[in-house]
Design a protein around this motif. Structure first.
Motif, mmCIF file in Angstrom:
data_model
loop_
_atom_site.group_PDB
_atom_site.id
_atom_site.type_symbol
_atom_site.label_atom_id
_atom_site.label_comp_id
_atom_site.label_asym_id
_atom_site.label_seq_id
_atom_site.Cartn_x
_atom_site.Cartn_y
_atom_site.Cartn_z
ATOM 1 N N SER A 145 24.887 -15.297 -7.362
ATOM 2 C CA SER A 145 24.510 -14.786 -6.022
ATOM 3 C C SER A 145 23.302 -15.613 -5.596
ATOM 4 N N THR A 146 22.984 -16.092 -4.387
ATOM 5 C CA THR A 146 21.854 -16.804 -4.011
ATOM 6 C C THR A 146 21.254 -15.841 -3.079
ATOM 7 N N GLN A 147 21.938 -14.701 -2.830
ATOM 8 C CA GLN A 147 21.084 -13.722 -1.910
ATOM 9 C C GLN A 147 19.915 -13.094 -2.737
ATOM 10 N N ALA A 148 18.775 -12.741 -2.007
ATOM 11 C CA ALA A 148 17.904 -11.978 -2.761
ATOM 12 C C ALA A 148 17.961 -10.804 -2.776
ATOM 13 N N GLN A 149 17.961 -10.001 -4.007
ATOM 14 C CA GLN A 149 17.800 -8.593 -3.997
ATOM 15 C C GLN A 149 16.519 -8.027 -3.487
ATOM 16 N N VAL A 150 16.426 -7.162 -2.515
ATOM 17 C CA VAL A 150 15.390 -6.283 -1.907
ATOM 18 C C VAL A 150 15.501 -4.919 -2.151
ATOM 19 N N SER A 151 14.415 -4.277 -2.550
ATOM 20 C CA SER A 151 14.474 -2.902 -2.865
ATOM 21 C C SER A 151 14.089 -2.327 -1.563
ATOM 22 N N ARG A 152 14.448 -0.913 -1.564
ATOM 23 C CA ARG A 152 14.276 -0.138 -0.420
ATOM 24 C C ARG A 152 12.767 -0.097 0.123
ATOM 25 N N GLU A 153 11.960 -0.032 -0.984
ATOM 26 C CA GLU A 153 10.459 0.181 -0.646
ATOM 27 C C GLU A 153 9.909 -1.080 -0.114
ATOM 28 N N LYS A 154 10.332 -2.249 -0.852
ATOM 29 C CA LYS A 154 9.969 -3.669 -0.037
ATOM 30 C C LYS A 154 10.533 -3.781 1.512
ATOM 31 N N ALA A 155 11.788 -3.103 1.587
ATOM 32 C CA ALA A 155 12.375 -3.212 2.952
ATOM 33 C C ALA A 155 11.507 -2.287 3.811
ATOM 34 N N VAL A 156 11.065 -1.325 3.676
ATOM 35 C CA VAL A 156 10.288 -0.412 4.263
ATOM 36 C C VAL A 156 8.875 -0.935 4.731
ATOM 37 N N PHE A 157 8.216 -1.619 3.624
ATOM 38 C CA PHE A 157 7.015 -2.400 3.855
ATOM 39 C C PHE A 157 7.099 -3.405 4.639
ATOM 40 N N ASN A 158 8.166 -4.394 4.624
ATOM 41 C CA ASN A 158 8.448 -5.328 5.518
ATOM 42 C C ASN A 158 8.704 -4.845 6.881
ATOM 43 N N ALA A 159 9.325 -3.693 7.003
ATOM 44 C CA ALA A 159 9.722 -3.131 8.482
ATOM 45 C C ALA A 159 8.233 -2.722 9.090
ATOM 46 N N ALA A 160 7.584 -1.968 8.151
ATOM 47 C CA ALA A 160 6.254 -1.607 8.618
ATOM 48 C C ALA A 160 5.324 -2.696 9.259
ATOM 49 N N TRP A 161 5.424 -3.818 8.459
ATOM 50 C CA TRP A 161 4.642 -4.785 8.840
ATOM 51 C C TRP A 161 4.947 -5.456 10.243
ATOM 52 N N ALA A 162 6.508 -5.417 10.411
ATOM 53 C CA ALA A 162 7.114 -5.772 11.676
ATOM 54 C C ALA A 162 6.798 -4.791 12.867
ATOM 55 N N LEU A 163 6.678 -3.596 12.518
ATOM 56 C CA LEU A 163 6.358 -2.474 13.671
ATOM 57 C C LEU A 163 4.815 -2.723 13.912
ATOM 58 N N ALA A 164 3.967 -3.018 12.875
ATOM 59 C CA ALA A 164 2.559 -3.312 13.231
ATOM 60 C C ALA A 164 2.183 -4.488 14.056
ATOM 61 N N ARG A 165 2.918 -5.490 13.881
ATOM 62 C CA ARG A 165 2.820 -6.635 14.509
ATOM 63 C C ARG A 165 3.293 -6.384 16.090
ATOM 64 N N ALA A 166 4.286 -5.589 16.299
ATOM 65 C CA ALA A 166 5.106 -5.473 17.531
ATOM 66 C C ALA A 166 4.012 -4.526 18.139
ATOM 67 N N ARG A 167 3.332 -3.202 17.593
ATOM 68 C CA ARG A 167 2.462 -2.626 18.237
ATOM 69 C C ARG A 167 1.150 -3.496 18.791
ATOM 70 N N GLU A 168 0.738 -4.349 17.808
ATOM 71 C CA GLU A 168 -0.336 -5.125 18.327
ATOM 72 C C GLU A 168 0.112 -6.076 19.636
ATOM 73 N N ASN A 169 1.211 -6.682 19.500
ATOM 74 C CA ASN A 169 1.433 -7.703 20.516
ATOM 75 C C ASN A 169 1.819 -6.708 21.970
ATOM 76 N N LEU A 170 2.368 -5.568 21.730
ATOM 77 C CA LEU A 170 2.668 -4.526 22.729
ATOM 78 C C LEU A 170 1.035 -4.032 23.499
ATOM 79 N N ALA A 171 0.244 -3.890 22.697
ATOM 80 C CA ALA A 171 -1.005 -3.733 23.268
ATOM 81 C C ALA A 171 -1.715 -4.927 23.782
ATOM 82 N N GLU A 172 -1.459 -5.914 23.067
ATOM 83 C CA GLU A 172 -1.943 -7.079 24.026
ATOM 84 C C GLU A 172 -1.289 -7.308 25.321
ATOM 85 N N LEU A 173 0.188 -7.151 25.310
ATOM 86 C CA LEU A 173 0.610 -7.379 26.857
ATOM 87 C C LEU A 173 0.394 -6.426 27.688
#
Length: 114
Positions: free
Chosen positions: A5-33
């Motif tokens: 399998s060439t797909q990477a296995q991602v744990s739920r905790e890692k996915a939550v962490f990645n989602a949190a960083w995406a939300l943080a970036r979105a919030r900062e961009n929204l504040a700038e906008l």
């Protein structure tokens, strides 16, 4: 033959962490906008458009991660729980970032080196 399998296995905790960083970036961009809207600083339509597009992409990333880890038997609850975990983690990330920034000095106050 054994298939690899060439797909990477991602744990739920890692996915939550990645989602949190995406939300943080979105919030900062929204504040700038929002700041641009209040101050009328955007000189053209392209800058706010690109920033809004970055916010949309970040939110789509979070949604995709939530859907991947959703339980089909309790779909609504599992997606909501994932999003809530990501929101809380994003709030922690933003709080840590703000704590790391130095406090602004009042106008006219100079730092005297010793």
């Amino acid at each position: 033959m054994k298939q690899v399998s060439t797909q990477a296995q991602v744990s739920r905790e890692k996915a939550v962490f990645n989602a949190a960083w995406a939300l943080a970036r979105a919030r900062e961009n929204l504040a700038e906008l929002y700041g641009w809207v209040l101050a009328g600083e955007a000189s053209s339509w392209i800058d706010p458009f690109l920033l809004a597009r970055a916010v949309q992409e970040a939110l789509e990333e979070v949604r995709a991660l939530a859907l991947v880890f959703a339980d089909l038997n309790h779909f609504d609850q599992s997606v909501a729980a994932f999003l809530e975990e990501a929101r809380l983690e994003a709030a922690r990330i933003l709080r840590e970032r703000e704590a790391d920034q130095p406090e602004p000095r009042p106008a006219g106050e100079e730092e005297v080196p010793f």
